[in-house]
Enzyme design. Structure first.
Site, short mmCIF file in Angstrom:
data_model
loop_
_atom_site.label_atom_id
_atom_site.label_comp_id
_atom_site.label_asym_id
_atom_site.label_seq_id
_atom_site.Cartn_x
_atom_site.Cartn_y
_atom_site.Cartn_z
N TYR A 262 0.88 -1.19 0.00
CA TYR A 262 0.00 0.00 0.00
C TYR A 262 0.90 1.22 0.00
O TYR A 262 1.86 1.29 0.78
CB TYR A 262 -0.88 -0.01 1.25
CG TYR A 262 -1.73 1.23 1.44
CD1 TYR A 262 -1.43 2.15 2.44
CD2 TYR A 262 -2.83 1.48 0.63
CE1 TYR A 262 -2.21 3.29 2.63
CE2 TYR A 262 -3.61 2.61 0.81
CZ TYR A 262 -3.30 3.51 1.81
OH TYR A 262 -4.08 4.64 1.99
N ASP B 253 9.43 2.67 -0.97
CA ASP B 253 8.44 3.41 -0.18
C ASP B 253 8.73 3.12 1.29
O ASP B 253 8.31 2.09 1.81
CB ASP B 253 7.02 2.99 -0.57
CG ASP B 253 5.99 3.68 0.29
OD1 ASP B 253 4.78 3.45 0.08
OD2 ASP B 253 6.37 4.45 1.20
N LYS C 282 5.24 9.60 8.25
CA LYS C 282 5.08 9.09 9.61
C LYS C 282 6.14 9.64 10.59
O LYS C 282 6.05 10.79 11.03
CB LYS C 282 5.05 7.56 9.59
CG LYS C 282 3.84 6.99 8.81
CD LYS C 282 3.81 5.48 8.82
CE LYS C 282 2.80 4.95 7.84
NZ LYS C 282 1.42 4.91 8.36
P1 KE4 Z 1 -0.38 8.56 4.43
O1 KE4 Z 1 -0.94 9.24 3.21
O2 KE4 Z 1 -1.44 7.75 5.17
O3 KE4 Z 1 0.40 9.52 5.33
O4 KE4 Z 1 0.73 7.51 3.92
C1 KE4 Z 1 0.36 6.54 2.98
C2 KE4 Z 1 1.32 5.36 3.08
C3 KE4 Z 1 2.30 5.24 2.11
N1 KE4 Z 1 3.19 4.22 2.15
C4 KE4 Z 1 3.16 3.31 3.15
C5 KE4 Z 1 4.17 2.20 3.17
C6 KE4 Z 1 2.18 3.40 4.18
O5 KE4 Z 1 2.16 2.47 5.17
C7 KE4 Z 1 1.25 4.44 4.15
C8 KE4 Z 1 0.15 4.59 5.17
N2 KE4 Z 1 0.02 3.50 6.10
C9 KE4 Z 1 -1.30 3.28 6.64
C10 KE4 Z 1 -1.28 2.11 7.62
N3 KE4 Z 1 -0.85 0.92 7.08
C11 KE4 Z 1 -1.80 4.52 7.33
C12 KE4 Z 1 -3.03 4.31 8.19
C13 KE4 Z 1 -4.23 4.91 7.54
O6 KE4 Z 1 -4.39 4.79 6.29
O7 KE4 Z 1 -5.04 5.47 8.30
#
Ligand code: KE4
Length: 431
Positions: free
Chosen positions: A146, A241, A269
């Site tokens: 993801y 990523d 994060k």
């Molecule tokens: P954000 O747009 O949520 O800040 O980041 C997206 C993203 C991109 N790449 C990786 C590897 C990620 O894990 C994420 C976001 N992770 C999720 C949880 N697995 C965020 C939690 C959520 O979507 O509320």
């Protein structure tokens, strides 16, 4: 005090009236485990407190950012100090350069870096830059990974998309994903075949170098080697990523553990320390296509705002000075060993992959190397485990297909209390 969620349930009924599903991110919706999401009131250290007065040992840490634990005094001080000078100027400030220099020093493959406000913005921008640099369109991703809710990457996506059964979301026109090739993680042959057929068209390959979003899945050495070989041979951009793994599995991210130098890296994060920050960066010759130096456009009103920068700088400074990584690894190993021992005694088929302070308890006898194996996990057993732990004051990721995180604020007593809860939870799972 008996566990009650009365106030959470009341509030959630109200929230659903104004916010889709009552949440601002579906990953929090308890979609995979059922029940009502817990509404939090405050947090400190390793603990979350909900509006019913329940305290939880927190293994989500805001889905990764809170590696130091909640409300670390030095981070709060830095944010408070910066607030005394303003919130956002819409003009350059010194702190943007300071955080950029810290990222560049920590991650050798990054020579230039651009701050944005989320991980999604970071991956969306990195893809555009790779396409602009190579003047090609095709992007390779891997099922179960993801990368945020970027249109072109919402294909066989992990995290909430997988949990809620929409790995390829409606609303994304076929044209947006026509150039996206979703392959199996860890499948060297499939990767090489794709490149032998379409290598000249492939702008980039993007992956989570340690997957967190189908649960924790580790790449094989052969797969990591193949990624570098095919990208180098075909002039395609290798994008790590590291939104989740950056500053999590090591100060230099997964690439420092694996000794790999991707062409571009995305971050998020932890580099915001709980404030909205994302970043993408890499080789100068690639990053120099980014506006205003080059023609590839990317912008953001709050990108690099001083308050978020102050939070990120404080967080990375503490990580660099205190080097919590050996202790994080040791504490997580102890937790994982304890969980595995208890699960085995309860007769539960499981595996618990762990990298640094990231881990997932898969209700699955097989070692999970890709999405096809991950989705064989017993998600009903997971749901019972999740709620049994929640009622015993342990807050886990609310999906089988997510990573859990130990923070520097967790103590040996927290690990012991977690294992006590798990012993009872496993009995409930098998009853
Ligand atoms: P954000 O747009 O949520 O800040 O980041 C997206 C993203 C991109 N790449 C990786 C590897 C990620 O894990 C994420 C976001 N992770 C999720 C949880 N697995 C965020 C939690 C959520 O979507 O509320």
């Amino acid at each position: 005090m008996a566990f009650t969620q009365q106030k959470s349930e009341l509030h959630f009924t109200r929230a659903r009236k104004s916010i889709p599903g009552g949440v601002n991110s579906p990953a929090r919706a308890f979609g995979a485990v059922g029940g009502t999401p817990v509404v939090m009131d405050r947090a400190e250290g390793a603990y979350l407190h909900d509006i019913d007065g329940n305290r939880y040992i927190d293994y989500i840490g805001s889905w990764g950012p809170q590696i130091l634990g909640h409300r670390h005094p030095a981070v709060i001080d830095a944010i408070t100090r910066e607030l005394g000078k303003g919130t956002s100027f819409g003009a350059p400030c010194e702190l943007e350069t300071e955080l950029a220099e810290m990222v560049i020093e920590a991650v050798p493959s990054i020579e230039r870096v651009r701050m944005v406000s989320s991980g999604t913005e970071a991956t969306m921008s990195a893809i555009r830059v790779a396409r602009g640099f190579t003047r090609r369109n095709v992007v390779v991703k891997f099922a179960g990974c993801y990368h945020g809710h970027v249109d072109s990457l919402l294909v066989k996506a992990g995290s909430g998309a997988l949990t809620l059964g929409t790995p390829s979301s409606p609303g994304v026109p076929a044209g947006c994903t026509a150039d996206t090739l979703a392959l199996e993680f860890n499948d060297v042959q499939q990767l090489e075949d794709a490149f032998s057929k379409r290598g000249a068209e492939i702008a980039a390959v993007i992956l989570e170098p340690v997957v967190g979003n189908m649960g924790v899945v580790v790449p094989s050495k052969a797969f990591l080697q193949a990624l570098q070989t095919v990208c180098k041979k075909n002039g395609s951009v290798l994008i790590f990523d590291e939104v989740m793994t950056g500053f999590r599995v090591a100060y230099g991210g997964a690439q420092s553990l694996f000794g790999v130098r991707p062409d571009l890296t995305t971050l998020g994060k932890i580099i915001g320390g709980g404030m909205p920050v994302g970043a993408y960066g890499g080789r100068a010759e690639i990053m120099d296509v980014v506006s205003p130096v080059g023609p590839v456009y990317q912008a953001g009103t709050l990108s690099g705002n001083p308050v978020a920068m102050a939070s990120g700088i404080a967080t990375l400074s503490i990580l660099k000075q205190s080097n919590p990584y050996p202790r994080l690894e040791a504490m997580t190993r102890a937790l994982v060993a304890g969980l595995s021992d208890l699960a085995r005694k309860a007769g539960i088929a499981h595996t618990i992959p762990q990298v640094g302070s990231m881990f997932t308890l898969f209700f699955n006898p097989e070692v999970v190397t890709n999405l096809a194996i991950a989705t064989k996990s017993d998600t009903k057993a997971f749901a019972r485990y999740f709620h049994a732990m929640l009622e015993r004051g342990v807050y886990l990721a609310c999906s089988q297909f997510e990573a859990n995180f130990v923070s520097a604020a967790h103590t040996d007593d927290d690990i012991r209390a977690t294992l006590e809860a798990a012993e009872a939870a496993f009995r409930i799972v098998t009853s």
